[in-house]
Design an enzyme around this catalytic site. Structure first.
Site, PDB file in Angstrom:
ATOM      1  N   SER A 143       0.835  -1.204   0.000  1.00  0.00           N
ATOM      2  CA  SER A 143       0.000   0.000   0.000  1.00  0.00           C
ATOM      3  C   SER A 143       0.866   1.249   0.000  1.00  0.00           C
ATOM      4  O   SER A 143       1.932   1.272   0.627  1.00  0.00           O
ATOM      5  CB  SER A 143      -0.871  -0.020   1.263  1.00  0.00           C
ATOM      6  OG  SER A 143      -1.419   1.257   1.500  1.00  0.00           O
ATOM      7  N   TYR A 156      -2.013  -1.311  10.223  1.00  0.00           N
ATOM      8  CA  TYR A 156      -2.142  -1.625   8.796  1.00  0.00           C
ATOM      9  C   TYR A 156      -0.868  -1.234   8.037  1.00  0.00           C
ATOM     10  O   TYR A 156      -0.336  -2.015   7.242  1.00  0.00           O
ATOM     11  CB  TYR A 156      -3.365  -0.891   8.221  1.00  0.00           C
ATOM     12  CG  TYR A 156      -3.528  -1.065   6.737  1.00  0.00           C
ATOM     13  CD1 TYR A 156      -4.062  -2.245   6.212  1.00  0.00           C
ATOM     14  CD2 TYR A 156      -3.129  -0.073   5.841  1.00  0.00           C
ATOM     15  CE1 TYR A 156      -4.194  -2.420   4.834  1.00  0.00           C
ATOM     16  CE2 TYR A 156      -3.264  -0.236   4.475  1.00  0.00           C
ATOM     17  CZ  TYR A 156      -3.801  -1.410   3.982  1.00  0.00           C
ATOM     18  OH  TYR A 156      -3.924  -1.581   2.629  1.00  0.00           O
TER      19      TYR A 156
HETATM   20  N1  LIG Z   1      -8.784  -0.161  -1.596  1.00  0.00           N
HETATM   21  C1  LIG Z   1      -7.703   0.582  -1.314  1.00  0.00           C
HETATM   22  O1  LIG Z   1      -7.750   1.823  -1.271  1.00  0.00           O
HETATM   23  C2  LIG Z   1      -6.364  -0.077  -1.093  1.00  0.00           C
HETATM   24  C3  LIG Z   1      -5.223   0.744  -0.998  1.00  0.00           C
HETATM   25  C4  LIG Z   1      -3.985   0.140  -0.781  1.00  0.00           C
HETATM   26  C5  LIG Z   1      -3.883  -1.238  -0.695  1.00  0.00           C
HETATM   27  N2  LIG Z   1      -5.021  -1.991  -0.777  1.00  0.00           N
HETATM   28  C6  LIG Z   1      -4.865  -3.434  -0.657  1.00  0.00           C
HETATM   29  O2  LIG Z   1      -5.511  -4.055  -1.765  1.00  0.00           O
HETATM   30  C7  LIG Z   1      -6.070  -5.304  -1.334  1.00  0.00           C
HETATM   31  C8  LIG Z   1      -7.562  -5.341  -1.635  1.00  0.00           C
HETATM   32  O3  LIG Z   1      -8.193  -4.192  -1.116  1.00  0.00           O
HETATM   33  P1  LIG Z   1      -9.800  -4.075  -1.091  1.00  0.00           P
HETATM   34  O4  LIG Z   1     -10.118  -2.635  -0.913  1.00  0.00           O
HETATM   35  O5  LIG Z   1     -10.395  -4.828  -2.238  1.00  0.00           O
HETATM   36  O6  LIG Z   1     -10.073  -4.830   0.297  1.00  0.00           O
HETATM   37  P2  LIG Z   1     -11.360  -5.613   0.805  1.00  0.00           P
HETATM   38  O7  LIG Z   1     -11.325  -5.468   2.285  1.00  0.00           O
HETATM   39  O8  LIG Z   1     -12.578  -5.112   0.086  1.00  0.00           O
HETATM   40  O9  LIG Z   1     -11.109  -7.111   0.352  1.00  0.00           O
HETATM   41  C9  LIG Z   1     -10.232  -7.952   1.055  1.00  0.00           C
HETATM   42  C10 LIG Z   1     -10.607  -9.379   0.744  1.00  0.00           C
HETATM   43  O10 LIG Z   1      -9.742 -10.219   1.516  1.00  0.00           O
HETATM   44  C11 LIG Z   1     -10.515 -11.277   2.050  1.00  0.00           C
HETATM   45  N3  LIG Z   1      -9.868 -11.831   3.232  1.00  0.00           N
HETATM   46  C12 LIG Z   1      -9.744 -11.263   4.474  1.00  0.00           C
HETATM   47  N4  LIG Z   1      -9.139 -12.105   5.311  1.00  0.00           N
HETATM   48  C13 LIG Z   1      -8.861 -13.244   4.606  1.00  0.00           C
HETATM   49  C14 LIG Z   1      -8.246 -14.476   4.922  1.00  0.00           C
HETATM   50  N5  LIG Z   1      -7.784 -14.742   6.162  1.00  0.00           N
HETATM   51  N6  LIG Z   1      -8.108 -15.405   3.949  1.00  0.00           N
HETATM   52  C15 LIG Z   1      -8.570 -15.173   2.696  1.00  0.00           C
HETATM   53  N7  LIG Z   1      -9.201 -14.026   2.343  1.00  0.00           N
HETATM   54  C16 LIG Z   1      -9.321 -13.070   3.275  1.00  0.00           C
HETATM   55  C17 LIG Z   1     -11.863 -10.633   2.361  1.00  0.00           C
HETATM   56  O11 LIG Z   1     -12.901 -11.595   2.517  1.00  0.00           O
HETATM   57  C18 LIG Z   1     -12.047  -9.730   1.138  1.00  0.00           C
HETATM   58  O12 LIG Z   1     -12.702 -10.417   0.093  1.00  0.00           O
HETATM   59  C19 LIG Z   1      -5.719  -5.437   0.146  1.00  0.00           C
HETATM   60  O13 LIG Z   1      -4.499  -6.122   0.286  1.00  0.00           O
HETATM   61  C20 LIG Z   1      -5.539  -3.992   0.581  1.00  0.00           C
HETATM   62  O14 LIG Z   1      -4.723  -3.885   1.734  1.00  0.00           O
HETATM   63  C21 LIG Z   1      -6.238  -1.445  -0.968  1.00  0.00           C
END
Ligand SMILES: NC(=O)c1ccc[n+]([C@@H]2O[C@H](COP(=O)([O-])OP(=O)(O)OC[C@H]3O[C@@H](n4cnc5c(N)ncnc54)[C@H](O)[C@@H]3O)[C@@H](O)[C@H]2O)c1
Length: 251
Positions: A143, A156
């Site tokens: 991130s 985080y």
């Molecule tokens: N959306 C953003 O702004 C953003 C920014 C930087 C990084 N990210 C990273 O991108 C990725 C996806 O982000 P998002 O916004 O789609 O997040 P989200 O929270 O919508 O999705 C995360 C997914 O991970 C799954 N998950 C959680 N724990 C789990 C486990 N133990 N085993 C298997 N699956 C599991 C959840 O069920 C969910 O489907 C993440 O790694 C997040 O940290 C997102």
């Protein structure tokens, strides 16, 4: 089109949000995709199949070695050895922003367990399959908060720093097996979890103001980098972090 033809790709955390976009996008490019998540993967798999793509859903907990071993066995049985792993699963949108003095040890452990230990465990589970395959591409999802140090989100941010560390160390360790490990540092992206959560409103304004490309970032904005890192196009690239955020941070 067809940049990922004949490749088997596992995307963790692909039941929704950005992971679902990776799964849909890779299927469009010809990959056989494993939608791996603790949540129900049915609708993403149906969508891919309805569009003519190849996908299976496997209930997978990235913090559980047995669950991961079952996912790998099912994948090899139904699709063949794994070539691509996207370590995307994380606890993210559900985290409540708070000062670090109020983050207790249980909450810290819960975030580190999934976000830092999860990719480590998933990689351990998948590498033997990649070795059988003779090549592999691991794409870790970090991130932009690690680059700029977002406040109120210390657990985080620390967990996403661990993802960068794993990327660099494992790239050195696995290069001899023709397994390349890279990382994407994702900017604030309008996944369902972010779009529906008012606690991200202030961060959204700040990110937008900082961006060179003056619009909201969508999950699909990450696909070009995913295709590059998953395909032969990046066969001389390992141990690198790619900052994809519309130019908010120059790193
Ligand atoms: N959306 C953003 O702004 C953003 C920014 C930087 C990084 N990210 C990273 O991108 C990725 C996806 O982000 P998002 O916004 O789609 O997040 P989200 O929270 O919508 O999705 C995360 C997914 O991970 C799954 N998950 C959680 N724990 C789990 C486990 N133990 N085993 C298997 N699956 C599991 C959840 O069920 C969910 O489907 C993440 O790694 C997040 O940290 C997102």
């Amino acid at each position: 089109m067809n940049r990922l033809e004949n490749k088997v790709a596992v995307v963790t955390g692909a039941a929704q949000g950005i992971g679902a976009a990776y799964a849909r996008g890779m299927a469009i490019e010809g990959a056989s995709v494993v939608v791996a998540d603790v949540s129900d993967t049915g609708s993403v798999v149906e969508e891919i199949l309805a569009a003519g793509g190849k996908a299976i859903g496997v209930n997978t907990d990235v913090t559980n070695d047995e669950s991961l071993a079952e996912m790998v066995a099912t994948t090899e049985d139904k699709l063949g050895p794994i070539e691509i792993l996207i370590n995307n699963a994380a606890i993210f949108a559900s985290i409540k922003l708070k000062p670090f003095m109020q983050i207790d040890n249980d909450e810290l452990d819960a975030v580190l367990r999934v976000n830092a230990r999860g990719p480590f465990q998933a990689t351990k589970a998948v590498v033997p399959s990649m070795r059988k395959n003779g090549r592999g591409k691991i794409i870790n999802i970090s991130s932009g908060t690690f680059l700029r140090g977002a406040p109120m989100f210390c657990h985080y941010v620390a967990s996403k720093g661990a993802v960068v560390g794993q990327t660099r160390a494992l790239a050195r360790e696995l290069g001899g097996d023709n397994i390349l490990v890279n990382c994407i540092m994702v900017g604030l992206t309008e996944s369902e979890g972010v779009a529906s959560n008012t606690q991200f409103d202030a961060a959204r304004g700040g990110n937008l103001a900082a961006r060179i490309i003056q619009r909201d970032m969508l999950p699909e904005d990450l696909l070009g980098t995913i295709y590059y890192l998953a395909s032969e196009d990046s066969d001389f690239v390992s141990g690198q972090c790619f900052n994809v955020d519309g130019g908010a941070i120059s790193a």
